[in-house]
Design a protein around this motif. Structure first.
Motif, PDB file in Angstrom:
ATOM      1  N   LEU A   1      50.635  63.553 -12.228  1.00  0.00           N
ATOM      2  CA  LEU A   1      51.214  63.021 -13.569  1.00  0.00           C
ATOM      3  C   LEU A   1      51.443  61.561 -13.308  1.00  0.00           C
ATOM      4  N   ASN A   2      51.402  60.630 -14.388  1.00  0.00           N
ATOM      5  CA  ASN A   2      51.496  59.248 -13.900  1.00  0.00           C
ATOM      6  C   ASN A   2      52.810  58.831 -14.001  1.00  0.00           C
ATOM      7  N   TYR A   3      53.570  59.309 -13.260  1.00  0.00           N
ATOM      8  CA  TYR A   3      55.247  59.066 -13.032  1.00  0.00           C
ATOM      9  C   TYR A   3      55.369  58.048 -11.774  1.00  0.00           C
ATOM     10  N   PRO A   4      56.336  57.040 -11.761  1.00  0.00           N
ATOM     11  CA  PRO A   4      56.625  56.204 -10.841  1.00  0.00           C
ATOM     12  C   PRO A   4      56.656  56.919  -9.608  1.00  0.00           C
ATOM     13  N   SER A   5      57.468  57.917  -9.282  1.00  0.00           N
ATOM     14  CA  SER A   5      57.856  58.493  -8.053  1.00  0.00           C
ATOM     15  C   SER A   5      56.550  59.160  -7.930  1.00  0.00           C
ATOM     16  N   MET A   6      56.541  59.843  -6.430  1.00  0.00           N
ATOM     17  CA  MET A   6      55.346  60.571  -6.127  1.00  0.00           C
ATOM     18  C   MET A   6      55.826  61.591  -4.813  1.00  0.00           C
ATOM     19  N   ILE A   7      55.406  62.601  -5.082  1.00  0.00           N
ATOM     20  CA  ILE A   7      55.848  63.810  -4.107  1.00  0.00           C
ATOM     21  C   ILE A   7      55.057  64.753  -3.781  1.00  0.00           C
ATOM     22  N   THR A   8      54.848  65.168  -2.559  1.00  0.00           N
ATOM     23  CA  THR A   8      53.716  66.004  -2.174  1.00  0.00           C
ATOM     24  C   THR A   8      54.296  66.965  -0.961  1.00  0.00           C
TER      25      THR A   8
ATOM     26  N   GLN B   1      46.645  48.221 -15.373  1.00  0.00           N
ATOM     27  CA  GLN B   1      45.861  48.185 -13.890  1.00  0.00           C
ATOM     28  C   GLN B   1      46.064  49.518 -13.384  1.00  0.00           C
ATOM     29  N   SER B   2      45.387  49.830 -12.637  1.00  0.00           N
ATOM     30  CA  SER B   2      45.246  51.174 -11.964  1.00  0.00           C
ATOM     31  C   SER B   2      45.293  50.891 -10.300  1.00  0.00           C
ATOM     32  N   PHE B   3      46.191  51.767  -9.679  1.00  0.00           N
ATOM     33  CA  PHE B   3      46.004  51.771  -7.967  1.00  0.00           C
ATOM     34  C   PHE B   3      46.061  53.093  -7.696  1.00  0.00           C
ATOM     35  N   VAL B   4      45.824  53.276  -6.325  1.00  0.00           N
ATOM     36  CA  VAL B   4      45.969  54.280  -5.532  1.00  0.00           C
ATOM     37  C   VAL B   4      46.740  54.307  -4.350  1.00  0.00           C
ATOM     38  N   VAL B   5      47.657  55.386  -4.221  1.00  0.00           N
ATOM     39  CA  VAL B   5      48.414  55.247  -2.984  1.00  0.00           C
ATOM     40  C   VAL B   5      48.258  56.561  -2.178  1.00  0.00           C
ATOM     41  N   GLU B   6      47.820  56.303  -1.159  1.00  0.00           N
ATOM     42  CA  GLU B   6      47.401  57.338   0.138  1.00  0.00           C
ATOM     43  C   GLU B   6      48.508  57.421   0.959  1.00  0.00           C
ATOM     44  N   THR B   7      48.969  58.724   1.347  1.00  0.00           N
ATOM     45  CA  THR B   7      50.026  59.072   2.195  1.00  0.00           C
ATOM     46  C   THR B   7      49.215  59.839   3.552  1.00  0.00           C
TER      47      THR B   7
ATOM     48  N   ALA C   1      47.824  63.016   1.073  1.00  0.00           N
ATOM     49  CA  ALA C   1      47.762  63.039  -0.124  1.00  0.00           C
ATOM     50  C   ALA C   1      47.165  61.649  -0.836  1.00  0.00           C
ATOM     51  N   ASN C   2      46.759  61.815  -1.947  1.00  0.00           N
ATOM     52  CA  ASN C   2      46.398  60.636  -2.904  1.00  0.00           C
ATOM     53  C   ASN C   2      46.948  60.725  -4.026  1.00  0.00           C
ATOM     54  N   PHE C   3      47.680  59.773  -4.654  1.00  0.00           N
ATOM     55  CA  PHE C   3      48.256  59.300  -5.822  1.00  0.00           C
ATOM     56  C   PHE C   3      47.505  58.470  -6.663  1.00  0.00           C
ATOM     57  N   ALA C   4      47.025  58.557  -8.016  1.00  0.00           N
ATOM     58  CA  ALA C   4      46.242  57.629  -8.801  1.00  0.00           C
ATOM     59  C   ALA C   4      47.507  57.373  -9.779  1.00  0.00           C
TER      60      ALA C   4
END
Length: 136
Positions: free
Chosen positions: A35-42, A91-97, A47-50
Protein backbone atom coordinates in the motif's frame (compact mmCIF):
# COMPACT_ATOMS: atom_id res chain seq x y z
CA UNK A 1 -6.10 -5.60 -0.25
CA UNK A 2 -8.51 -7.35 2.11
CA UNK A 3 -8.94 -10.16 -0.42
CA UNK A 4 -5.23 -10.88 -0.23
CA UNK A 5 -5.21 -11.25 3.56
CA UNK A 6 -7.51 -14.27 3.86
CA UNK A 7 -10.62 -12.55 5.18
CA UNK A 8 -13.96 -14.17 4.37
CA UNK A 9 -16.52 -12.25 2.24
CA UNK A 10 -18.57 -11.64 5.40
CA UNK A 11 -15.57 -10.22 7.26
CA UNK A 12 -14.70 -7.99 4.30
CA UNK A 13 -18.26 -6.65 4.24
CA UNK A 14 -18.10 -5.95 7.99
CA UNK A 15 -14.80 -4.08 7.62
CA UNK A 16 -15.47 -2.21 4.39
CA UNK A 17 -19.24 -1.93 4.35
CA UNK A 18 -19.32 -3.28 0.79
CA UNK A 19 -20.03 -6.62 -0.85
CA UNK A 20 -16.89 -7.77 -2.60
CA UNK A 21 -16.32 -10.84 -4.70
CA UNK A 22 -12.67 -11.65 -4.14
CA UNK A 23 -12.75 -14.20 -6.94
CA UNK A 24 -13.11 -11.30 -9.38
CA UNK A 25 -9.99 -9.73 -7.87
CA UNK A 26 -7.69 -12.77 -7.78
CA UNK A 27 -5.14 -11.16 -10.09
CA UNK A 28 -5.12 -7.86 -8.22
CA UNK A 29 -4.21 -8.97 -4.69
CA UNK A 30 -2.30 -6.24 -2.90
CA UNK A 31 -0.14 -7.10 0.05
CA UNK A 32 -0.38 -4.66 2.98
CA UNK A 33 3.34 -3.77 2.57
CA UNK A 34 2.58 -2.61 -0.98
CA UNK A 35 0.00 0.00 0.00
CA UNK A 36 1.33 3.45 -0.85
CA UNK A 37 1.55 4.53 2.80
CA UNK A 38 4.45 6.53 4.23
CA UNK A 39 5.31 3.88 6.82
CA UNK A 40 6.77 0.52 5.81
CA UNK A 41 6.56 -2.71 7.81
CA UNK A 42 7.53 -6.28 7.04
CA UNK A 43 8.11 -9.60 8.77
CA UNK A 44 10.74 -10.68 6.23
CA UNK A 45 14.49 -10.26 6.65
CA UNK A 46 14.65 -8.79 3.15
CA UNK A 47 11.92 -6.69 1.56
CA UNK A 48 11.29 -4.07 -1.12
CA UNK A 49 8.79 -1.26 -0.83
CA UNK A 50 7.72 0.74 -3.90
CA UNK A 51 6.28 4.16 -3.13
CA UNK A 52 5.04 7.15 -5.13
CA UNK A 53 4.92 10.67 -3.72
CA UNK A 54 3.32 13.85 -4.99
CA UNK A 55 4.84 17.33 -4.72
CA UNK A 56 2.45 19.50 -2.75
CA UNK A 57 5.00 22.27 -2.27
CA UNK A 58 6.45 24.75 -4.70
CA UNK A 59 8.07 23.94 -8.03
CA UNK A 60 11.76 23.20 -8.50
CA UNK A 61 12.47 21.34 -5.26
CA UNK A 62 14.98 18.54 -4.79
CA UNK A 63 14.73 16.20 -1.83
CA UNK A 64 17.64 14.06 -0.69
CA UNK A 65 17.18 10.77 1.18
CA UNK A 66 18.55 10.53 4.73
CA UNK A 67 18.46 7.04 6.23
CA UNK A 68 18.73 6.23 9.92
CA UNK A 69 18.99 2.63 11.08
CA UNK A 70 20.78 0.38 13.56
CA UNK A 71 23.67 -1.81 12.41
CA UNK A 72 21.45 -4.88 12.01
CA UNK A 73 19.12 -3.13 9.55
CA UNK A 74 20.41 -2.05 6.16
CA UNK A 75 18.15 0.35 4.29
CA UNK A 76 18.75 1.68 0.81
CA UNK A 77 16.60 3.89 -1.40
CA UNK A 78 16.64 4.24 -5.17
CA UNK A 79 16.86 6.93 -6.39
CA UNK A 80 18.55 8.81 -3.55
CA UNK A 81 17.17 12.17 -4.71
CA UNK A 82 13.76 13.26 -5.93
CA UNK A 83 13.57 16.40 -8.08
CA UNK A 84 10.22 18.06 -8.65
CA UNK A 85 9.74 20.59 -11.45
CA UNK A 86 6.10 21.47 -10.81
CA UNK A 87 3.26 21.30 -8.31
CA UNK A 88 1.46 17.90 -8.14
CA UNK A 89 4.28 16.14 -9.99
CA UNK A 90 4.67 12.49 -8.98
CA UNK A 91 7.96 10.70 -8.32
CA UNK A 92 8.52 7.05 -7.42
CA UNK A 93 11.21 5.35 -5.37
CA UNK A 94 12.02 1.91 -3.95
CA UNK A 95 13.19 1.18 -0.42
CA UNK A 96 15.10 -2.06 0.16
CA UNK A 97 15.59 -3.51 3.63
CA UNK A 98 17.87 -6.28 4.83
CA UNK A 99 17.64 -7.12 8.54
CA UNK A 100 19.17 -9.50 11.06
CA UNK A 101 17.65 -10.16 14.47
CA UNK A 102 19.90 -9.55 17.43
CA UNK A 103 19.91 -11.78 20.51
CA UNK A 104 16.93 -10.17 22.23
CA UNK A 105 15.59 -7.85 19.55
CA UNK A 106 13.28 -9.12 16.84
CA UNK A 107 11.66 -5.76 16.15
CA UNK A 108 14.04 -3.43 14.37
CA UNK A 109 13.22 0.07 13.24
CA UNK A 110 14.75 2.81 11.17
CA UNK A 111 13.57 5.74 9.12
CA UNK A 112 13.79 7.42 5.76
CA UNK A 113 13.65 11.20 5.68
CA UNK A 114 13.33 13.21 2.48
CA UNK A 115 14.92 16.63 3.07
CA UNK A 116 15.10 19.66 0.77
CA UNK A 117 17.04 21.96 3.11
CA UNK A 118 13.84 23.29 4.72
CA UNK A 119 11.13 20.62 4.65
CA UNK A 120 11.32 17.07 5.99
CA UNK A 121 9.10 14.14 5.09
CA UNK A 122 9.63 11.14 7.37
CA UNK A 123 8.73 7.48 6.85
CA UNK A 124 9.14 4.91 9.58
CA UNK A 125 10.49 1.50 8.62
CA UNK A 126 9.84 -1.48 10.91
CA UNK A 127 10.99 -5.07 10.51
CA UNK A 128 9.48 -7.69 12.82
CA UNK A 129 11.54 -10.85 12.51
CA UNK A 130 10.29 -14.16 13.83
CA UNK A 131 12.48 -16.71 15.56
CA UNK A 132 15.93 -17.12 14.05
CA UNK A 133 15.27 -15.11 10.88
CA UNK A 134 18.42 -13.66 9.43
CA UNK A 135 19.33 -11.43 6.57
CA UNK A 136 22.33 -9.19 5.99
Amino acid sequence: MLCGTGYTPEQIKTISGHDNNCLENLNSKTLPKDLNYPSMITSAGRANFARTVTNVGIANLTYKAIITSPSNLRISVTPETLSFSFLHEKQSFVVETDARASKNNYVISGSLVWYDGIHTVRSSIVVHLKGNATGI
